[in-house]
Structure formats: C-alpha cells, structure tokens
Motif scaffolding. Structure first.
Motif, PDB file in Angstrom:
ATOM      1  N   GLY A  89       0.753  -1.126   0.051  1.00  0.00           N
ATOM      2  CA  GLY A  89       0.149   0.030  -0.036  1.00  0.00           C
ATOM      3  C   GLY A  89       0.855   1.201   0.026  1.00  0.00           C
ATOM      4  N   ASP A  90       0.286   2.229  -0.425  1.00  0.00           N
ATOM      5  CA  ASP A  90       0.930   3.463  -0.542  1.00  0.00           C
ATOM      6  C   ASP A  90      -0.093   4.687  -0.595  1.00  0.00           C
ATOM      7  OD1 ASP A  90       2.170   6.030  -1.694  1.00  0.00           O
ATOM      8  OD2 ASP A  90       4.068   4.984  -2.224  1.00  0.00           O
ATOM      9  N   ALA A  91      -0.032   5.235   0.583  1.00  0.00           N
ATOM     10  CA  ALA A  91      -1.247   6.359   1.003  1.00  0.00           C
ATOM     11  C   ALA A  91      -1.052   7.571  -0.187  1.00  0.00           C
ATOM     12  CB  ALA A  91      -0.719   7.192   2.291  1.00  0.00           C
ATOM     13  N   MET A  92       0.197   7.763  -0.726  1.00  0.00           N
ATOM     14  CA  MET A  92       0.116   9.031  -1.648  1.00  0.00           C
ATOM     15  C   MET A  92      -0.697   8.362  -3.012  1.00  0.00           C
ATOM     16  SD  MET A  92       3.302  10.274  -4.066  1.00  0.00           S
ATOM     17  CE  MET A  92       3.510   8.860  -4.775  1.00  0.00           C
ATOM     18  N   LEU A  93      -0.396   7.185  -3.383  1.00  0.00           N
ATOM     19  CA  LEU A  93      -1.119   6.647  -4.543  1.00  0.00           C
ATOM     20  C   LEU A  93      -2.700   6.269  -4.047  1.00  0.00           C
ATOM     21  CD1 LEU A  93       1.311   4.064  -6.134  1.00  0.00           C
ATOM     22  CD2 LEU A  93       1.061   6.463  -6.720  1.00  0.00           C
ATOM     23  N   ALA A  94      -3.067   6.007  -3.099  1.00  0.00           N
ATOM     24  CA  ALA A  94      -4.334   5.823  -2.662  1.00  0.00           C
ATOM     25  C   ALA A  94      -5.001   7.242  -2.756  1.00  0.00           C
ATOM     26  CB  ALA A  94      -4.469   5.090  -1.122  1.00  0.00           C
ATOM     27  N   SER A  95      -4.707   8.036  -2.286  1.00  0.00           N
ATOM     28  CA  SER A  95      -5.180   9.468  -2.304  1.00  0.00           C
ATOM     29  C   SER A  95      -5.409   9.839  -3.681  1.00  0.00           C
ATOM     30  CB  SER A  95      -4.276  10.446  -1.707  1.00  0.00           C
ATOM     31  OG  SER A  95      -4.603  11.873  -1.984  1.00  0.00           O
ATOM     32  N   TYR A  96      -4.413   9.493  -4.387  1.00  0.00           N
ATOM     33  CA  TYR A  96      -4.349   9.871  -5.874  1.00  0.00           C
ATOM     34  C   TYR A  96      -5.440   9.261  -6.796  1.00  0.00           C
ATOM     35  CZ  TYR A  96      -2.747  10.691 -10.846  1.00  0.00           C
ATOM     36  OH  TYR A  96      -2.471  11.039 -12.161  1.00  0.00           O
ATOM     37  N   ILE A  97      -5.764   7.993  -6.369  1.00  0.00           N
ATOM     38  CA  ILE A  97      -6.928   7.304  -6.855  1.00  0.00           C
ATOM     39  C   ILE A  97      -8.331   7.969  -6.609  1.00  0.00           C
ATOM     40  CG2 ILE A  97      -8.362   5.358  -6.661  1.00  0.00           C
ATOM     41  CD1 ILE A  97      -6.067   4.830  -8.738  1.00  0.00           C
ATOM     42  N   ILE A  98      -8.761   8.090  -5.603  1.00  0.00           N
ATOM     43  CA  ILE A  98      -9.796   8.854  -4.832  1.00  0.00           C
ATOM     44  C   ILE A  98     -10.152  10.338  -5.009  1.00  0.00           C
ATOM     45  CG2 ILE A  98     -10.265   6.745  -3.294  1.00  0.00           C
ATOM     46  CD1 ILE A  98      -9.933   8.846  -1.066  1.00  0.00           C
ATOM     47  N   GLU A  99      -9.144  11.267  -5.200  1.00  0.00           N
ATOM     48  CA  GLU A  99      -9.166  12.546  -5.208  1.00  0.00           C
ATOM     49  C   GLU A  99      -8.167  13.174  -5.953  1.00  0.00           C
ATOM     50  OE1 GLU A  99      -9.802  13.830  -1.490  1.00  0.00           O
ATOM     51  OE2 GLU A  99      -8.162  12.905  -0.551  1.00  0.00           O
ATOM     52  N   SER A 100      -7.798  12.718  -7.202  1.00  0.00           N
ATOM     53  CA  SER A 100      -6.607  13.220  -8.045  1.00  0.00           C
ATOM     54  C   SER A 100      -6.301  14.517  -8.049  1.00  0.00           C
ATOM     55  CB  SER A 100      -6.837  12.628  -9.488  1.00  0.00           C
ATOM     56  OG  SER A 100      -7.602  13.105 -10.055  1.00  0.00           O
ATOM     57  N   HIS A 101      -7.437  15.475  -7.893  1.00  0.00           N
ATOM     58  CA  HIS A 101      -7.489  17.076  -8.144  1.00  0.00           C
ATOM     59  C   HIS A 101      -6.993  17.726  -6.782  1.00  0.00           C
ATOM     60  CE1 HIS A 101     -11.138  15.973  -6.059  1.00  0.00           C
ATOM     61  NE2 HIS A 101     -11.654  17.084  -5.895  1.00  0.00           N
ATOM     62  N   LYS A 102      -6.662  16.822  -5.783  1.00  0.00           N
ATOM     63  CA  LYS A 102      -6.222  17.338  -4.411  1.00  0.00           C
ATOM     64  C   LYS A 102      -4.795  17.188  -4.523  1.00  0.00           C
ATOM     65  CE  LYS A 102     -10.857  17.839  -2.098  1.00  0.00           C
ATOM     66  NZ  LYS A 102     -11.483  17.403  -1.144  1.00  0.00           N
ATOM     67  N   GLY A 103      -4.269  17.684  -3.111  1.00  0.00           N
ATOM     68  CA  GLY A 103      -2.883  17.462  -2.827  1.00  0.00           C
ATOM     69  C   GLY A 103      -2.708  16.079  -2.197  1.00  0.00           C
ATOM     70  N   HIS A 104      -1.706  15.574  -2.152  1.00  0.00           N
ATOM     71  CA  HIS A 104      -1.309  14.152  -1.698  1.00  0.00           C
ATOM     72  C   HIS A 104      -0.359  13.972  -0.768  1.00  0.00           C
ATOM     73  CE1 HIS A 104      -4.010  13.184  -5.140  1.00  0.00           C
ATOM     74  NE2 HIS A 104      -3.086  13.596  -5.859  1.00  0.00           N
ATOM     75  N   GLY A 105       0.254  15.232  -0.028  1.00  0.00           N
ATOM     76  CA  GLY A 105       1.307  15.206   0.839  1.00  0.00           C
ATOM     77  C   GLY A 105       0.754  14.643   2.150  1.00  0.00           C
ATOM     78  N   LEU A 106       1.610  14.120   2.677  1.00  0.00           N
ATOM     79  CA  LEU A 106       1.207  13.190   4.124  1.00  0.00           C
ATOM     80  C   LEU A 106       0.606  14.303   5.186  1.00  0.00           C
ATOM     81  CD1 LEU A 106       1.387  10.394   5.188  1.00  0.00           C
ATOM     82  CD2 LEU A 106       3.231  11.230   6.752  1.00  0.00           C
ATOM     83  N   ASP A 107       1.111  15.415   5.319  1.00  0.00           N
ATOM     84  CA  ASP A 107       0.420  16.539   6.112  1.00  0.00           C
ATOM     85  C   ASP A 107      -0.986  17.026   5.861  1.00  0.00           C
ATOM     86  OD1 ASP A 107       3.040  16.744   7.391  1.00  0.00           O
ATOM     87  OD2 ASP A 107       3.875  18.319   6.586  1.00  0.00           O
ATOM     88  N   GLU A 108      -0.956  17.258   4.716  1.00  0.00           N
ATOM     89  CA  GLU A 108      -2.376  17.422   4.077  1.00  0.00           C
ATOM     90  C   GLU A 108      -3.510  16.325   4.425  1.00  0.00           C
ATOM     91  OE1 GLU A 108      -4.493  18.998  -0.079  1.00  0.00           O
ATOM     92  OE2 GLU A 108      -2.340  18.980   0.231  1.00  0.00           O
TER      93      GLU A 108
END
Length: 943
Positions: free
Chosen positions: A444-463
């Motif tokens: 798993g990769d949190a950055m890529l998981a975020s990219y899948i469900i909300e590609s239009h937003k930021g994917h940094g860990l803090d955000e």
C-alpha cells in the motif's frame, strides 16, 4: 430523477458486504478491537444510496446460511469459493440487525439466494407499476433489466438500463443468461465453454440470437473454440439454469402485506446510539444522539429530512468522498531504538508481524544519491519505532551500527510475506536499494491511494492527515527550519526526530487503510492492479536510467549557441538597433512604440503595459519578422539551457547514466510526469528538438527500441462515442484522417489531397480537445464561417461523437466528475462555476479527460504487461537459458515505451511488443489497439 412514479429500491446486501470488506480491509476496528470495516462500509453506502435515490419502498436482501436449490442441481456449485474470512464472519452476523435499525426492511430467505429474492421483488414491483432500482455490482442481475427495472452500481456510479446493458455487455438484457451460460463463471464454479470470453459470446449471440440456436449450429463453428463448444454442449442447459435468477418465489411468509411491507421505516435512534457507541462510529453517533433528542421533542422531519437535503446536494455538488474521521488511539507509543536489547525486541516483533508502516529519513531528496539517517516502522495505529542510524553524535549520542542493523533487517525488508505500506514508497525503495536491499512486499501507498480517489487535490502526508484523520502533523520545517538557517535532519535531537519519523510511518499506515476504504470496485482494482504495480515498474526504470552521449550534446550546444547569436543579429537588424532580447520592457518599446505594431486586442500585463509573452508573439509572428525571430531565439535558448547544456551535468557518476524521476501522482488524468530531467517536454515539433533525442543512446551490443501507440486517443474516442463510422474505419485499418477528409468533403478516399487530409487531422485532434470554430479557424488559417461548416459536416458524418460530447457534459454537470474506461475518476471543480469561461473550460476538459485518462491507463497497463513479460519470458532467444530477458524498459513518454534491447533479443522483442501492447485493454475497446515499433542506435532513430 423523476419521483412522480412510486419507486422501489432493492439492495444486494451480500454483494455490499463483500465489496465493503475488500475495500475497507482490516483497517477499522471498534474500541474493543472488533473488526468493523465491512460494517462501516455497508452502512455508509446505504446512507448515501438512501440520499441519492429517493424511494417509497425499499429492502436490503442478504443470502441465507447454508446451501440452496442450485446445490441440488449441481453439487459443485460455488465449490471453489474460499470460506468467509474469520474477521468478516462476526460482521456478517451483526450487519442485518444494524441495517434494520437504520430503517431498512431486511430479507433473508432460506434455500434461495439474495439474487432470487431481488429478482422476485423486482418483477412484482414492475408489474405493480413501480419504478425499480436494484443496487448491485453483480453482472448476473443485468438479466432483470427492462423498461421498469434499472441497475445502479454505487461504487462505480454506473447505471444500467436496457441501452446500458447493451452498451456494456454487447447483448440485450434478455440475452444475458445465454451470455453468462456460454462464458461460465469461475467464481461460482458454473461450467461454460472453455476459452469462450465476452467477445466470443457476443459474436455468437449476434449471429444466432440465443443459446439454443448457438447450440443448434455448434457444428458450423470452426476452430478450437468450436471444438470447445461441442464438448460443452451437454452441460450448457445446466449452466443456463444455474445463472437464471428466479422471479417467482412465494414471499408471502416474509411479506404478509405484500410490497406494503417494504415501506421505509423510521430509524431506531436510541438503539443506534448504543450500537454506534459500541462500534466507535463517532460522527454517526453524534447524528443519532441528535435525532433521538429531536424525536423525543416531537421533531417531524427526522432522517427523511436529512435524506432530502443530501439528495438535493448531490445534484449540484461533486460526489466526493464523505469523510468520517476514525477514532484516534488514546495514547501514542512512539519509541526510539538505540540499544541492542531494544533492537532485539524489535526483530521479535517483526517476526510476528504481518503488515507494517515503513518510512526512511535521509540526507537528500535525490533518491539515487541519498543516504540513510534513520528508519521508522509502525505496527498499528499509534504504535511505531524509530531507529536512528546517521544522526550526529550531538543529536543522538547512542546509535546502533548502520550496516549491522541493515544486515539484520534485510530478511524482513526483502520478505514478500511481511506487507509494507508507506507514503511514496518508491523513494524508500531507492534508499534501500542504495544499500543492496530489495524492498519487497509493498502492499500500500497512501500517496497513490489518495491519487486514486481525489486526483485533483494534494497528496502530501501533512495534508492527508489533516483531511482524512483530522490530525495535525509535525512538519519537517518545524524541526529543521528553512532557508539559509535550516539544519539537516541528522542534527535534529533524537526525541523530536523519533516523534516525527514515527508519525510518518504511523500516519501512512492509517491513511492508506482509510483512503482505500473510500474506493469503489473499479478504483480498488485500479489501485491494486495498476498504480501499485506501475510504481514498481517506475522504480525499475528510474534505477535502469538511460545512456547519454555527451559528445553529441556538446556538438548540439555549440551549434545552438551559434544559431542563437545569429538570431540576435537578425533581431537587431529587424529592430534597427541592438537591445536585450530577454527584456520585456525593451521589447515592448521596440514592438509597440518604435515599430508601431497595433495593440488592439493584445493581452496586457498587471502594470497595464502590453505583454510580450509567447502567446502575443505567436499572434504577431505571421505578420511581423521580429516576433518570429524572438520566438525562435527563445525556443533554442531554452533547448540549450534545459537539455544540451544540462543533461551532461545530470549524469550519475556511479552509473554513467541519467536517472529521471517519474512523478505518478501529479496529473489529474493519470499521466506520468518526469523531472530531473523532464523527458515529457523535450520538443519534437522542431528539428533541433528532435535532435536532442539522438543523445539518448544504447551502449555497445544493445539497441534502442521504441513502441508507440498509434492514434490512441482517437481510438478511445471511437469506442466512447460508439460512432459506427469511426469504429468501422479503425476496425478496417483505414487512414483515419483520410477517411475523415473523405467524409467531410464528400469525396472518395483516394481523391483526398494532402491539404484536405491535414485539415481533417486538425479537426480530428482538435475536437477531442474541445476546440471550437474559432480555434479551428486559427489552426487552419481560415475564416470562422468555413471552420463552422467543417465542424458541422464532421458532426453530421460522425453523429456519435456529437452525442458523446453532449452526454459527457451533462454527466459532468450532474455528478461533478467523469471517468475513464477503467474507472479513474476525474473531478471537474469548475463545472458549476459562475464564470462562463471557467465553466466552458471544465466542459472541454470533461470531453477530453476520459480519452486522455483512458490513454494514460492503457500505457500504464502496457508498462506492467511489458515489464512482467521481460522478467518472466523463458524462451531465451539469446540462448543463455534461465528466466527473463536481458532487455529492459528505460523510459515512458506520453504514449510511448522505450527499451534498451540486447542485440540478440532484438527481433524477438520487436515482434512481441506490439502483440503485448495490443491486448492490455482486456478486450474492452470496440477498436484495436495498434503499437508501432522502431529501433535504432539512438532514441531519434528508433522513434
């Protein structure tokens, strides 16, 4: 949605249960540790469904325990299915009661399946004059569709009416049982015709109309698949019966008042307060407590009022995930590992672990050059350790030996059984590779998981932590500062460093599970089978790098420098004086004051002057020499500084090659980006730009091979639009631009001139990017009326394209996003903008995004397929034996894969690449994929 007709909403609860379980995994649990992921997922989907689909009657149907009548027909029915996972069983038992408490009538009927109950209710509802919605992801249910019954897949947003079934499966709803019987079902162990996939089943049913007629004409079907059909004939009637959903069950015992028994009920708020407390659903608990108080005080609206408001909201707002912040652990157990005893205990814990969060702290963002400062490992929410390995003695007086630690961690890091999750783990993979450790088990990769469900937003860990966990983070700058006074992480005191590093590993582990839980079926498949594998291919390509010819670049830099000086002299001559070509102020004075070029309609700067940016100069270049000279000068100067001068400086001294970094989570369409150097932006429209590719070479004994998809976005347009003329042209291998010219100009293809073909090519590509008549007029150098006539004639000949564009704009306006063929969701924040230009831009993006996004998905699937093939091919054409080829992927640019191929493998690779790349759509496209392959000593020759 038309709500004037009474509506019945039926939910396949068993399908929801398994989909929610696989989406949520094991990442949610009650305060007492009981798994709750599947419970949370199902209840969340039901809440959204209730809001999005107003209804008068409803039911959630679950499979009963034990065998059913199909097992009597075929004892091996579903025999290949694995048993229910242990952590799902208690959730499955608790779910029906929770659903009842939420106001849903629940049905569990012995001896039949949920499908049969839903089928019977759907028929009864339709015959009773109701509009019926069936919420499921099960393709078998498509046989129920008619003018009154429609399927909705809440995870993918897909709605299947009669036309939708035809478009998706290629057969009518009344042919679905024939279709399913021919293919069989490996999941349910339903026998079918061996090697009969969707395309073959559709082909047979188009030709013969029904399973019965296919069987009657089996002898006429030639080849291996015909033999398989004849072999399967005895069992096909059984297969047909197994896939047939019953619609005539006697449900009087379950529904004594008929469909009136299925009227929506008021939630049992008091009991839900107890259950939500038990399971730790905090946000829902607050709502339930509020509703309970309102009910006790005589509130008349209750849950139905909430549902109406939510339903209204979905009409105008993008359907983005609703964020429910999970309960954070009460205490944090973060520790620094600095002694042998602590490290020994850590190794024991790793030996027993199945899944960890992982992160590294390093000396640089350049992955190939960075050195380790420390490693953090998380075992569960709030529980993590940090091993300092490269801190300064002042910051960490006590540290373990780096090489000793890595040597003892290596078996765990390289174990595929120990699953690892992180944030941009490709970077950490490089760090470990720098120490000869092959990181495996990446799950798993949190950055890529975020990219899948909300590609239009930021994917940094803090955000992500703030958005999805509702938790603040310790930032890097808060520890190290910024600018000239910044310190390195190695100088951060171990107490602060450990808390920061542990949080990174802990939050990455938590976030990935949280984000994964938001994915629908298609998104989950894309995440696990595309983005995660692509990250591995990118790691390999970055590691491989590409050989650069420094002498070639030096020669190009010299020639470019001479040409730039020559253009400066031409500019001085055209201006009548020397001036600084890079000074906007001086250029503005010469162009508009001295030369008197009209400024009407030209863009202004913030200070009110006339802009001299590229767009303005391009508009002036056709009529004035100086802007044209300036544009060429700027183009060559940028080429020289960015590539011919810079590339030699970027060669890694340890490998002698250039190693770009591929950014996977940047473009909302799914396209990859690259930096240091940016391979995507090397100009190819000019001879000088194309020449830069000559410097990308292969070492002795190897050859550069390029495989490029041909007209991929136009092919995707043909499929998405369903336009018969376009599809026919591609299926017959025609020159699509010549065919378009023939259609638009009303002449035979052989009569098309080169100019007419050029016009058609501009139209073909322009329209898929949303180009209107003014843009087309500018591109072709014609008047607006002529451009409009061209567009009108195009749409008249390709009506499917016009319908697709209109349909897509409407869909985007309704749901706030569009999707690729494989389910990548592309959000359009400006689709409801009050500003007309912003809204029009979003509509153009809506038309193009599914094509560009699907093209991105296809090239990613090709990367994975080619990489897997290179690693597993056993025929060894080079005669060395063993598994795998020596050839390797080295670059991916737009729709192109670039390989460095061993000469002895060249013919084999050239022959195999187009075949592999043509199949990555899995038969989903209505037109063939075509990859053109070339080779040479350098990239330009190969392309």
């Amino acid at each position: 949605m038309n709500t004037s007709i009474p509506t019945l909403l039926l939910v396949d609860g068993s399908s929801y249960l398994y989909r929610a379980y696989h989406a949520m995994g094991q990442n949610l649990s009650a305060p007492d540790g009981t798994p709750t992921g599947a419970l949370y997922g199902v209840l969340n989907m039901l809440r959204r469904l209730h809001a999005d689909y107003p209804h008068d009657y409803c039911a959630c149907v679950f499979d009963a325990k034990g065998k059913n009548f199909r097992h009597e027909m075929f004892p091996d029915y579903k025999a290949t299915r694995p048993p229910m996972p242990d952590d799902l069983r208690p959730q499955a038992e608790a779910l029906p009661e929770l659903v009842r408490l939420m106001g849903w009538p629940v049905l569990v009927v012995p001896d039949v399946e949920a499908d049969d109950v839903i089928g019977t209710l759907a028929r009864q509802g339709a015959e009773g004059g109701l509009k019926v919605w069936v919420s499921t992801g099960d393709k078998d249910m498509a046989q129920l569709v008619n003018d009154k019954v429609t399927l909705v897949n809440t995870m993918s947003g897909e709605i299947l009416d009669i036309d939708g079934v035809q478009n998706k499966f290629g057969v009518r709803p009344d042919q679905i049982r024939d279709y399913l019987a021919l293919m069989g079902d490996k999941v349910d162990n339903v026998p079918g015709v061996e090697k009969c996939g969707p395309k073959t089943a559709v082909k047979w049913l188009e030709q013969y109309g029904s399973l019965e007629n296919v069987m009657a004409h089996a002898a006429e079907i030639k080849g291996k698949v015909g033999e398989n059909l004849q072999t399967a004939l005895p069992q096909l009637p059984l297969s047909y019966d197994l896939v047939t959903i019953k619609t005539d069950l006697d449900l009087h015992g379950e529904l004594p008042e008929g469909l009136d028994s299925l009227r929506r009920r008021t939630p049992k708020w008091a009991q839900l307060v107890s259950e939500f407390t038990r399971y730790g659903f905090r946000t829902w608990l607050k709502e339930a407590e509020t509703r309970m108080k309102e009910a006790n005080s005589g509130d008349l609206f209750g849950a139905e009022h909430i549902g109406e408001q939510a339903a209204l909201a979905t009409v105008t707002m993008p359907a983005e995930p609703v964020i429910e912040h999970p309960q954070a652990p009460d205490t944090l157990n973060y520790q620094a590992v600095t002694t042998e005893a602590q490290f020994a205990a850590l190794l024991e814990k790793l030996a027993a672990a199945r899944h960890i969060g992982l992160d590294t702290e390093t000396t640089s963002l350049e992955a190939m050059k960075a050195q380790l400062v420390g490693i953090s490992i998380a075992f569960a929410a709030g529980e993590a350790v940090y091993i300092p390995l490269g801190h300064s003695p002042t910051a960490a007086p006590e540290q373990l030996d780096l090489h000793d630690v890595l040597g003892r961690l290596k078996p765990y890091l390289e174990s595929g059984k120990l699953k690892k999750t992180g944030q941009n783990l490709k970077y950490d993979q490089h760090i470990f590779a720098n120490y000869d450790i092959a990181l495996r088990g990446i799950a798993g990769d949190a950055m890529l998981a975020s990219y899948i469900i909300e590609s239009h937003k930021g994917h940094g860990l803090d955000e992500l932590a703030e958005r999805w966990l509702g938790l603040p983070t310790i930032t890097y700058e808060s520890l190290c500062g910024k600018g000239a006074k910044a310190i390195s992480f190695a100088d951060v005191a171990i107490e602060q460093a450990a808390e920061y590093a542990c949080q990174d590993a802990d939050f990455a582990l938590r976030l990935e599970g949280r984000l994964k839980a938001q994915m629908d079926g298609k998104q989950l498949e894309m995440y696990e089978q595309m983005e995660l594998p692509v990250a591995q291919v990118l790691f390999e390509m970055e590691r491989n790098g590409v050989h650069i010819d420094k002498a070639e670049l030096a020669a190009q830099s010299h020639e470019l420098g001479a040409r730039i000086l020559e253009l400066e002299q031409q500019a001085y001559q055209a201006a009548g004086q020397p001036f600084n070509l890079n000074s906007p102020k001086q250029l503005q004075e010469i162009l508009f004051d001295k030369m008197g070029i009209p400024t009407k309609g030209l863009k202004k700067t913030a200070s009110g002057g006339i802009s001299t940016n590229e767009a303005v100069l391009e508009s002036l270049a056709p009529d004035y020499p100086l802007p044209k000279i300036i544009l060429e000068n700027r183009s060559l100067a940028k080429l020289k500084s960015t590539y011919t001068d810079k590339l030699p400086e970027m060669i890694n001294p340890a490998t002698g090659r250039v190693h770009t970094n591929y950014a996977q989570a940047v473009a909302i369409t799914g396209r990859l980006a690259s930096n240091n150097p940016n391979l995507q932006n090397i100009p190819i429209r000019t001879a000088e730009g194309r020449r830069v590719r000559r410097a990308f070479t292969a070492p002795a004994g190897k050859t550069i091979v390029s495989a490029d998809y041909s007209q991929i976005e136009l092919r995707i347009m043909a499929h998405l639009s369903g336009d018969k003329t376009l599809i026919d042209a591609f299926n017959h291998g025609e020159d699509i631009h010549r065919r378009t010219a023939a259609e638009v100009f009303g002449i035979a293809p052989e009569q098309v001139t080169s100019d007419q073909r050029r016009y058609a090519k501009t139209i073909n590509f322009g329209l898929i990017y949303g180009m209107g008549q003014y843009g087309l007029a500018k591109s072709l150098g014609i008047d607006n009326v002529s451009a409009k006539n061209f567009i009108d004639r195009y749409f008249a000949r390709y009506p499917g394209v016009a319908e697709y564009m209109q349909r897509t704009k409407e869909q985007a306006a309704h749901q706030g996003y569009v999707e690729t063929l494989f389910g990548r969701r592309l959000y359009l924040p400006d689709i409801h903008a009050k500003n007309a230009n912003a809204r029009a831009g979003a509509e153009r993006a809506a038309i193009n995004a599914p094509m560009q996004g699907t093209a991105s998905d296809l090239i990613k699937r090709a990367m994975v397929a080619v990489s897997d093939w290179l690693a597993s091919e056993t025929s060894s054409p080079h005669g060395l034996g063993g598994d795998g080829l020596e050839s390797k992927l080295i670059m991916q640019v737009h729709d192109e894969l670039v390989l460095e191929v061993v000469d002895s493998e060249l013919d084999f690779v050239r022959g195999k690449l187009p075949e592999i790349m043509a199949k990555v759509d899995g038969g989903m496209l209505a037109v063939p994929l075509v990859a053109e392959v070339g080779n040479g000593e350098n990239w330009e020759e190969a392309h």
